[in-house]
Design a protein around this motif. Structure first.
Motif: not given
Ligand SMILES: Cc1ncc(COP(=O)(O)O)c(C=O)c1O
Length: 399
Positions: A11-15, A17, A292, A294, A387
């Protein structure tokens, strides 16, 4: 962790990842420790199967006394790792690049233990030249071919060293020891046809019985070849301090050999999916990547952005990442894992990821994932705890 757990985690992480489960990694380190316990051998960690400084450090720390040193894949990588605080480095793949050997020899002159691999005269000459220029002696390891060659035309195993048999190995070692600036301190024989051959492979089931038979026949031959070579070097006066063998897929058998001083392991720590298919080696998945969703081009199909992270080696479907979570996803055979998109068929039941949600995959090979991502999200107790950069994230690529 199930798919919903991954969704919450990301949740909230860039994909896209990449994720490493540190708890699973710890357990895999413990599995390797258990496998070698009581054998008197140490484990050398194959850096190519990790390619992440922070994870290499954690693996060695948790391994404790049972783990010793790294097996590096290039001269430059060994220098980089030495500069980052690692020592006792064995470079397992020969190279004669003058600048890299100069850098390596300079560090050895300062007190580093970095040992290149040799199997031919040009390797000896290049190493000796670098050593003399740096005013030092390079300790080198000679590589023995331990493939099984039932006939002249059939070579079952990786095509690595041309040194077939103890006499050839001894002759090269004596030539090396006669050169100014070189000293042979051990040998390596890597049984790729045992350690790197999945024998419970669901992508080519029909071949599994043949692979198992090959391993059964190969293991005693490898053991004999290493023992004879060790004996030949010792009786020629070589101070054999290192006898390296094996890999994640052969820990059980390699540790049984009296002459072996250390076994190598790498892929088992992160357990890429090819290491699910060994009957003799059981590890748990610790590295994943999330793409993601898409698009949904038709009913029953979702499409992920990117994903074509195809692994090296003999081409085949097993070289593709496996869609891991939610369970039951399958490739569209005419597309596979694509450069820009990866369509996946949904199972009839179970969660159906929507646009924007992640699909979780596992790479076929443990180290190659790090060439696709700058950062690994390191997870503890189901939460992103840290990270940290991969080699790529540190701006380094060694091959
Ligand atoms: C020389 C050598 N030793 C050991 C290994 C085993 O590494 P892993 O445990 O990652 O399969 C490899 C892998 O290619 C290798 O090249």
């Amino acid at each position: 962790m199930d798919w919903r757990g991954f969704v919450a985690l990301l949740e909230g992480e860039r994909l896209p990842a990449a994720i490493v489960d540190l708890d699973a990694l710890d357990r895999n380190v413990d599995r390797v420790k258990d496998a070698i316990e009581g054998s008197g051998k140490t484990c050398r960690v194959a850096s190519k199967s990790v390619r992440h400084v922070g994870l290499l450090r954690r693996i060695l720390e948790r391994g404790g006394e049972a783990f010793r040193g790294l097996m590096c894949f290039t001269l430059e990588e060994a220098c980089f790792l030495y500069d980052r605080g690692f020592d006792d480095l064995l470079v397992a793949y020969p190279s004669v690049q003058p600048a890299a050997l100069r850098e390596l020899a300079r560090r050895v002159a300062e007190g580093a233990t970095i040992r290149p691999m040799v199997d031919a005269l040009p390797h000896l000459e290049a190493c000796a030249r670098a050593a003399r220029e740096a005013g030092t002696t390079l300790e080198v390891i000679v590589e023995l071919d331990v493939a099984w060659q039932p006939t002249d035309a059939l070579h079952l195993g990786a095509l690595r060293s041309p040194l077939r048999g103890a006499a050839a190995l001894r002759d090269l070692a004596l030539r090396a020891n006669a050169m100014d600036g070189l000293e042979v301190v051990g040998l390596m024989g890597y049984e790729a046809h045992v350690a790197g051959l999945p024998d419970d492979n669901p992508f080519s089931r029909a071949l599994n019985p043949m692979r198992r038979a090959l391993k059964r026949l190969a293991v005693p031959r490898v053991a004999r070849a290493r023992a004879e070579a060790t004996e030949a070097l010792r009786s020629a006066g070589v101070d054999v301090r290192v006898v390296n063998g094996g890999g994640t897929g052969s820990l059980r058998t390699t540790t049984e050999e009296a002459c072996v001083t250390e076994v190598t392991a790498g892929s088992g720590f992160l357990c890429s999916h090819l290491f699910d298919y060994f009957r003799d080696a059981r590890f748990e998945p610790a590295a994943f990547f999330a793409l993601e969703v898409s698009r949904a081009p038709e009913d029953g199909v979702i499409t992920c952005l990117g994903g074509g992270y195809v692994a090296s080696g003999e081409p085949g479907w097993d070289r593709l990442p496996v869609p891991w979570m939610p369970p039951g996803l399958g490739y569209v055979s005419m597309e596979g894992a694509g450069e820009v998109q990866t369509p996946l068929r949904l199972p009839r039941t179970g969660p159906r990821p929507r646009v924007g949600e992640p699909v979780i995959f596992r790479h076929a090979k443990a180290g190659e994932l790090a060439e696709r991502f700058d950062t690994y999200l390191l997870v503890r107790d189901g939460e992103v705890a840290l990270r940290e950069p991969t080699y790529r994230g540190e701006g380094r690529c060694f091959l």
